[in-house]
Scaffold this motif. Structure first.
Motif, PDB file in Angstrom:
ATOM      1  N   ARG A 595     -25.737 -53.789  38.988  1.00  0.00           N
ATOM      2  CA  ARG A 595     -24.575 -53.681  39.860  1.00  0.00           C
ATOM      3  C   ARG A 595     -23.588 -54.801  39.548  1.00  0.00           C
ATOM      4  N   PRO A 596     -22.276 -54.563  39.444  1.00  0.00           N
ATOM      5  CA  PRO A 596     -21.533 -53.332  39.710  1.00  0.00           C
ATOM      6  C   PRO A 596     -21.025 -52.684  38.411  1.00  0.00           C
ATOM      7  N   ILE A 634     -31.902 -49.156  46.426  1.00  0.00           N
ATOM      8  CA  ILE A 634     -32.738 -50.180  45.799  1.00  0.00           C
ATOM      9  C   ILE A 634     -32.083 -51.540  46.026  1.00  0.00           C
ATOM     10  N   PRO A 635     -32.755 -52.482  46.678  1.00  0.00           N
ATOM     11  CA  PRO A 635     -32.160 -53.807  46.884  1.00  0.00           C
ATOM     12  C   PRO A 635     -31.849 -54.477  45.546  1.00  0.00           C
ATOM     13  N   THR A 636     -30.746 -55.223  45.522  1.00  0.00           N
ATOM     14  CA  THR A 636     -30.333 -55.892  44.288  1.00  0.00           C
ATOM     15  C   THR A 636     -30.213 -57.388  44.507  1.00  0.00           C
ATOM     16  N   ALA A 637     -30.217 -58.108  43.389  1.00  0.00           N
ATOM     17  CA  ALA A 637     -30.094 -59.563  43.421  1.00  0.00           C
ATOM     18  C   ALA A 637     -28.811 -60.003  42.750  1.00  0.00           C
ATOM     19  N   ASP A 638     -27.767 -59.138  42.779  1.00  0.00           N
ATOM     20  CA  ASP A 638     -26.543 -59.464  42.050  1.00  0.00           C
ATOM     21  C   ASP A 638     -25.768 -60.601  42.684  1.00  0.00           C
ATOM     22  N   GLY A 639     -26.051 -60.919  43.936  1.00  0.00           N
ATOM     23  CA  GLY A 639     -25.348 -62.031  44.566  1.00  0.00           C
ATOM     24  C   GLY A 639     -25.979 -63.377  44.291  1.00  0.00           C
ATOM     25  N   ARG A 647     -33.737 -61.456  37.518  1.00  0.00           N
ATOM     26  CA  ARG A 647     -33.112 -60.399  38.323  1.00  0.00           C
ATOM     27  C   ARG A 647     -33.825 -59.069  38.109  1.00  0.00           C
ATOM     28  N   ASP A 648     -34.139 -58.743  36.865  1.00  0.00           N
ATOM     29  CA  ASP A 648     -34.845 -57.488  36.588  1.00  0.00           C
ATOM     30  C   ASP A 648     -36.216 -57.469  37.248  1.00  0.00           C
TER      31      ASP A 648
END
Length: 866
Positions: A595-596, A634-639, A647-648
């Motif tokens: 994301r994004p 799906i929760p993300t760790a982009d922040g 992150r993966d």
């Protein structure tokens, strides 16, 4: 023995069967079930070998069978009905014509340019989402009656066919496509000679191209083909492969698409009487040179470059599909200059002015490169991304072209993509919905009983299992396996097991192998004794992308493991024909990009229209329309400031947890009647509530109402005189702008004290501005107000126009006044700015000019109220 020359022998249809030719040559059959069923009845055995292509089918049917059909009264009756239905579809009024009857001011025609079009597997001129979107755009425009003309290239080798080596490495095979064997017609002059366009190349060379036409329902699709005898061998190969060759090869393709495409449109309109386009839509930057050809046309009619530029911009729409700068075509400036100089194309158009249009004149830009998206934005008054999130990402990405404006005000809007339901929805889904209160292709799922809805899902899953086994067997045979080795394929997949689909192109950001981060955890999910999962995967890596090929091999090798190969499969050669089986047959559609970086991601839309639930990162369209009724996020760790591997790991763990704890239990939780009632309700809500949002006809209506109609109106307003006046005004404003300034701001309000005010209070702003040689009619003075952050930056801003309140003072400044209503609580602030203003500007940011108070020239908010 090899033939020294190849040509096509066309069948001679008996007179009663002549309408079959018209039905075969109009690609409406690709989304019209009744017409497809008619062709299936022509010769079922030949139909299987003709790969669902009616043109190939008619060329392979024996004369005896045709004679038999010509005497078959039942078949002739069906043929008459299908032919009449096509005529009514082509000639009758549709939505667009109804809008005109109601008085809407709409363009007479729109030209839609794209480097690829995915209309049907029988016309393989696409590589992925961009082309499929373009094909759905044409089909929806046809259904709505929008007078669109599609423009593209005809690639003699198309994109590539994908197979696998024994060890799982992707291999590419390029088919040889004969246009005479495709559902195409060569555009010809009135004397019967082929129409052509010609481009001048450096060194006195020329690039010739024929114009082939496909009929996409009501929409003509013009496709330029450089494989003609008049060309030298190098030029003949310009349209050999989609996205093939080096930089200059790609550059020539884009010159032919843009410049040659406009000339093809002019030729088509001259020969057919079709209205000339008033709006030109550039689908991604590949076709951006179309604006230069239109400037050349207008320059030849007496307009100078700047005036012609204004006229062209007014009638141009530019759609960007990439969320990253690396996805944009960029060429060496010397290459561009060589092709547009005195020895090349566009005579009479200043090459230096052309180079300026593509210059990356912003911080971090590379001045030695020519950026096709930057040129596209400068040549279009209206631009858009393809989802709400992608619009925001695009405004950030291109913010350097509009310095001193917040990204939110960069003039790039968004129209979220949609998909063409008749192309992608299984006929069984339509039939079931139609039985329960549906109307044609827009049936309702609300009244369908749970058991029937579940039986439909089971039937479609069973069809997918059969399809997968057939394709997997063919794949292994191509990898060198013997039939004796492949008995295990008969037990691959289970028609009663939760089935997840994942199919798309394989750039790294789409993360094909995220599911493999913890292989033991994935294996446990696949082999769970009570709630097993099975996964069908497909996708192509670009031929030059070895990193993507390694991802494919990694996935293939895992799926080859005898422990799990009955639960996870990789199917090579992903394309439209395969996709039309995958979407209906899967229970869950997986999408896990970084994301994004997913601009839209329409595969999940197609799955949803078949009752498949989405399991996706909140990116693209899913970020916009996700609800728990439709699937899972799906929760993300982009922040977080994490390295890519970390992150993966986090996001893969979240994916496993979702499948194990929420997705699988809901699928296998059965009532006393053996039905997964909560799952069925999610399917019903996906079909009934989400489905209407993701339709391509919704998308095309938005383009018509929000972009095409305003662009046509703006183009009408710019006759040659108005274009000259607008160009002159812009030149004058740009020259005078350094002397425009906000000199003094004061606010008067009895309710404001000690830096605070009550909700509902009103400030009266008085502002003195210096305009130099400009007049108040040349500008707009605004207060910009909203909540402020810790750095005093304004967010969620509101605009309050200020009006002139008298003439100039003794120092030559102008007084402006206006109220500012305090309608929000919390930290609040405002600033004042001056923008250029003209009735023919689409937005105040169009020129990229703004004057701010000295104290707010950075990120500050000006005056603060807390």
């Amino acid at each position: 023995m090899k033939a020294i020359r190849r040509f096509t022998v066309r069948p001679v249809l008996p007179d009663p069967l002549r309408p079959l030719s018209d039905l075969a040559r109009n690609l409406r059959w690709s989304w019209h079930p009744e017409t497809r069923e008619l062709f299936q009845a022509v010769d079922p055995e030949v139909r299987r070998t003709a790969q669902c292509d009616p043109v190939r089918l008619l060329g392979a049917v024996s004369a005896g069978r045709l004679a038999e059909l010509a005497r078959d009264e039942q078949f002739l009756h069906r043929l008459t009905e299908a032919s009449q239905d096509l005529r009514e579809y082509l000639d009758g009024p549709r939505w667009y014509q109804e809008q005109l009857e109601l008085g809407a001011e709409l363009p007479d025609a729109v030209a839609y340019f794209s480097p690829e079009f995915g209309v049907t597997a029988a016309l393989p001129q696409y590589s992925g989402g961009l082309g499929i979107l373009a094909g759905d755009h044409l089909k929806a425009a046809s259904d709505l009656g929008v007078p669109l003309i599609g423009v593209g290239l005809l690639y003699r080798h198309g994109y590539f066919h994908q197979s696998l080596s024994r060890d799982g490495w992707q291999q590419e095979h390029y088919p040889v496509l004969d246009p005479n064997e495709l559902p195409l017609t060569l555009l010809r002059e009135t004397d019967g000679t082929p129409s052509r366009v010609v481009l001048a190349l450096p060194g006195g060379r020329s690039l010739h191209a024929h114009i082939w036409q496909a009929r996409v329902g009501r929409v003509p699709l013009l496709m330029l083909d450089s494989g003609v005898e008049e060309n030298a061998p190098g030029e003949r190969e310009v349209t050999d492969r989609l996205y093939g060759g080096g930089s200059e090869h790609r550059f020539l393709q884009e010159m032919l698409l843009g410049i040659g495409g406009v000339r093809a449109v002019r030729t088509y309109c001259r020969l057919t009487g079709h209205p000339e386009p008033e709006v030109f839509h550039t689908n991604e930057g590949h076709a951006g040179f179309l604006g230069l050809e239109r400037i050349r046309e207008l320059s030849g009619n007496g307009l100078d470059f700047d005036s012609a530029l204004e006229a062209v911009r007014a009638g141009t729409v530019f759609t960007t599909h990439t969320p990253v700068p690396a996805g944009i075509d960029r060429f060496d400036r010397e290459l561009v200059a060589r092709h547009f100089g005195d020895d090349g194309e566009l005579p009479g158009v200043c090459a230096e002015r052309i180079l300026q249009l593509g210059t990356e004149a912003f911080p971090g830009g590379e001045p030695g490169l020519f950026n096709m998206a930057v040129m596209g934005l400068r040549l279009a008054q209206r631009a858009n991304g393809v989802s709400t999130l992608h619009g925001a990402v695009s405004r950030e990405m291109f913010a350097g072209l509009w310095p001193d404006f917040d990204p939110a005000e960069v003039p790039v809007t968004s129209v979220t993509n949609g998909v063409h339901a008749p192309t992608w929805v299984a006929p069984e889904v339509f039939r079931l919905r139609d039985r329960y209160g549906g109307t044609g292709r827009r049936g309702s799922a609300a009244e369908v009983p749970d058991r029937e809805l579940w039986e439909l899902r089971q039937s479609l899953r069973g069809q997918l299992v059969t399809e997968v086994r057939e394709r997997l067997y063919a794949s292994w045979r191509a990898r060198g396996a013997e039939p004796a080795e492949l008995g295990w394929i008969d037990s691959v997949l289970d028609p009663d097991v939760l089935t997840i689909g994942f199919a798309r192109r394989v750039p790294s950001y789409k993360r094909l192998t995220l599911m493999l981060r913890d292989r033991e955890r994935l294996t446990e999910l696949l082999l769970h004794p009570d709630r097993p999962v099975q996964i069908v995967v497909a996708g192509k890596a670009h031929p030059a992308d070895d990193g993507g090929k390694r991802l494919v091999r990694e996935l293939v090798r895992f799926s080859d493991d005898p422990r799990v190969r009955h639960r996870i499969v990789f199917l090579p050669d992903y394309g439209m024909a395969m996709a039309q089986k995958l979407y209906p047959g899967c229970d869950v559609w997986l999408n896990n990009p970084l994301r994004p970086l997913e601009a839209c991601g329409t595969s999940g839309m197609k799955a949803a229209l078949n009752g498949c639930l989405n399991l996706s990162v909140l990116d693209g369209w899913w970020d916009e329309w996700f609800e728990p009724d439709f699937g899972w996020a799906i929760p993300t760790a982009d922040g977080l400031a994490l390295d890519e591997d970390r992150r993966d790991d986090l996001e893969a763990a979240a994916l496993y947890e979702l499948i194990e704890d929420r997705v699988a239990p809901r699928f296998y939780d059965r009532s006393s009647e053996g039905l997964p009632e909560r799952w069925i309700e999610m399917v019903r809500r996906t079909l009934g509530t989400l489905g209407p949002k993701v339709l391509a006809d919704r998308m095309v209506r938005e383009y018509v109402e929000r972009l095409y109609a305003p662009a046509a109106h703006a183009r009408h307003a710019l006759d040659p005189g108005a274009a000259r006046r607008l160009a002159g005004w812009k030149t004058r404003v740009r020259a005078a702008w350094p002397r425009v300034a906000v000199d003094h701001v004061e606010a008067m309000a009895s309710t404001v004290a000690d830096g605070s005010a009550e909700l509902g209070a009103t400030l009266l702003l008085r502002v003195r501005v210096a305009l130099g040689v400009l007049e108040p009619d040349d500008v707009e003075v605004q207060a910009v107000a909203g909540r402020v952050d810790a750095a005093d930056g304004i967010s969620d801003a509101q605009l309050f126009p200020l009006k002139p309140a008298g003439g100039q003072d003794l120092e030559g400044r102008w007084l402006y006044e206006g109220p500012l209503v305090l309608d929000r609580t919390g930290p609040y602030g405002y600033t004042v700015r001056v923008l250029p203003a003209h009735p023919l500007l689409a937005t105040g940011a169009e020129l990229g000019l703004v004057a701010l108070p000295a104290e707010a020239a950075g990120d500050g908010a000006g005056v603060l109220l807390r």
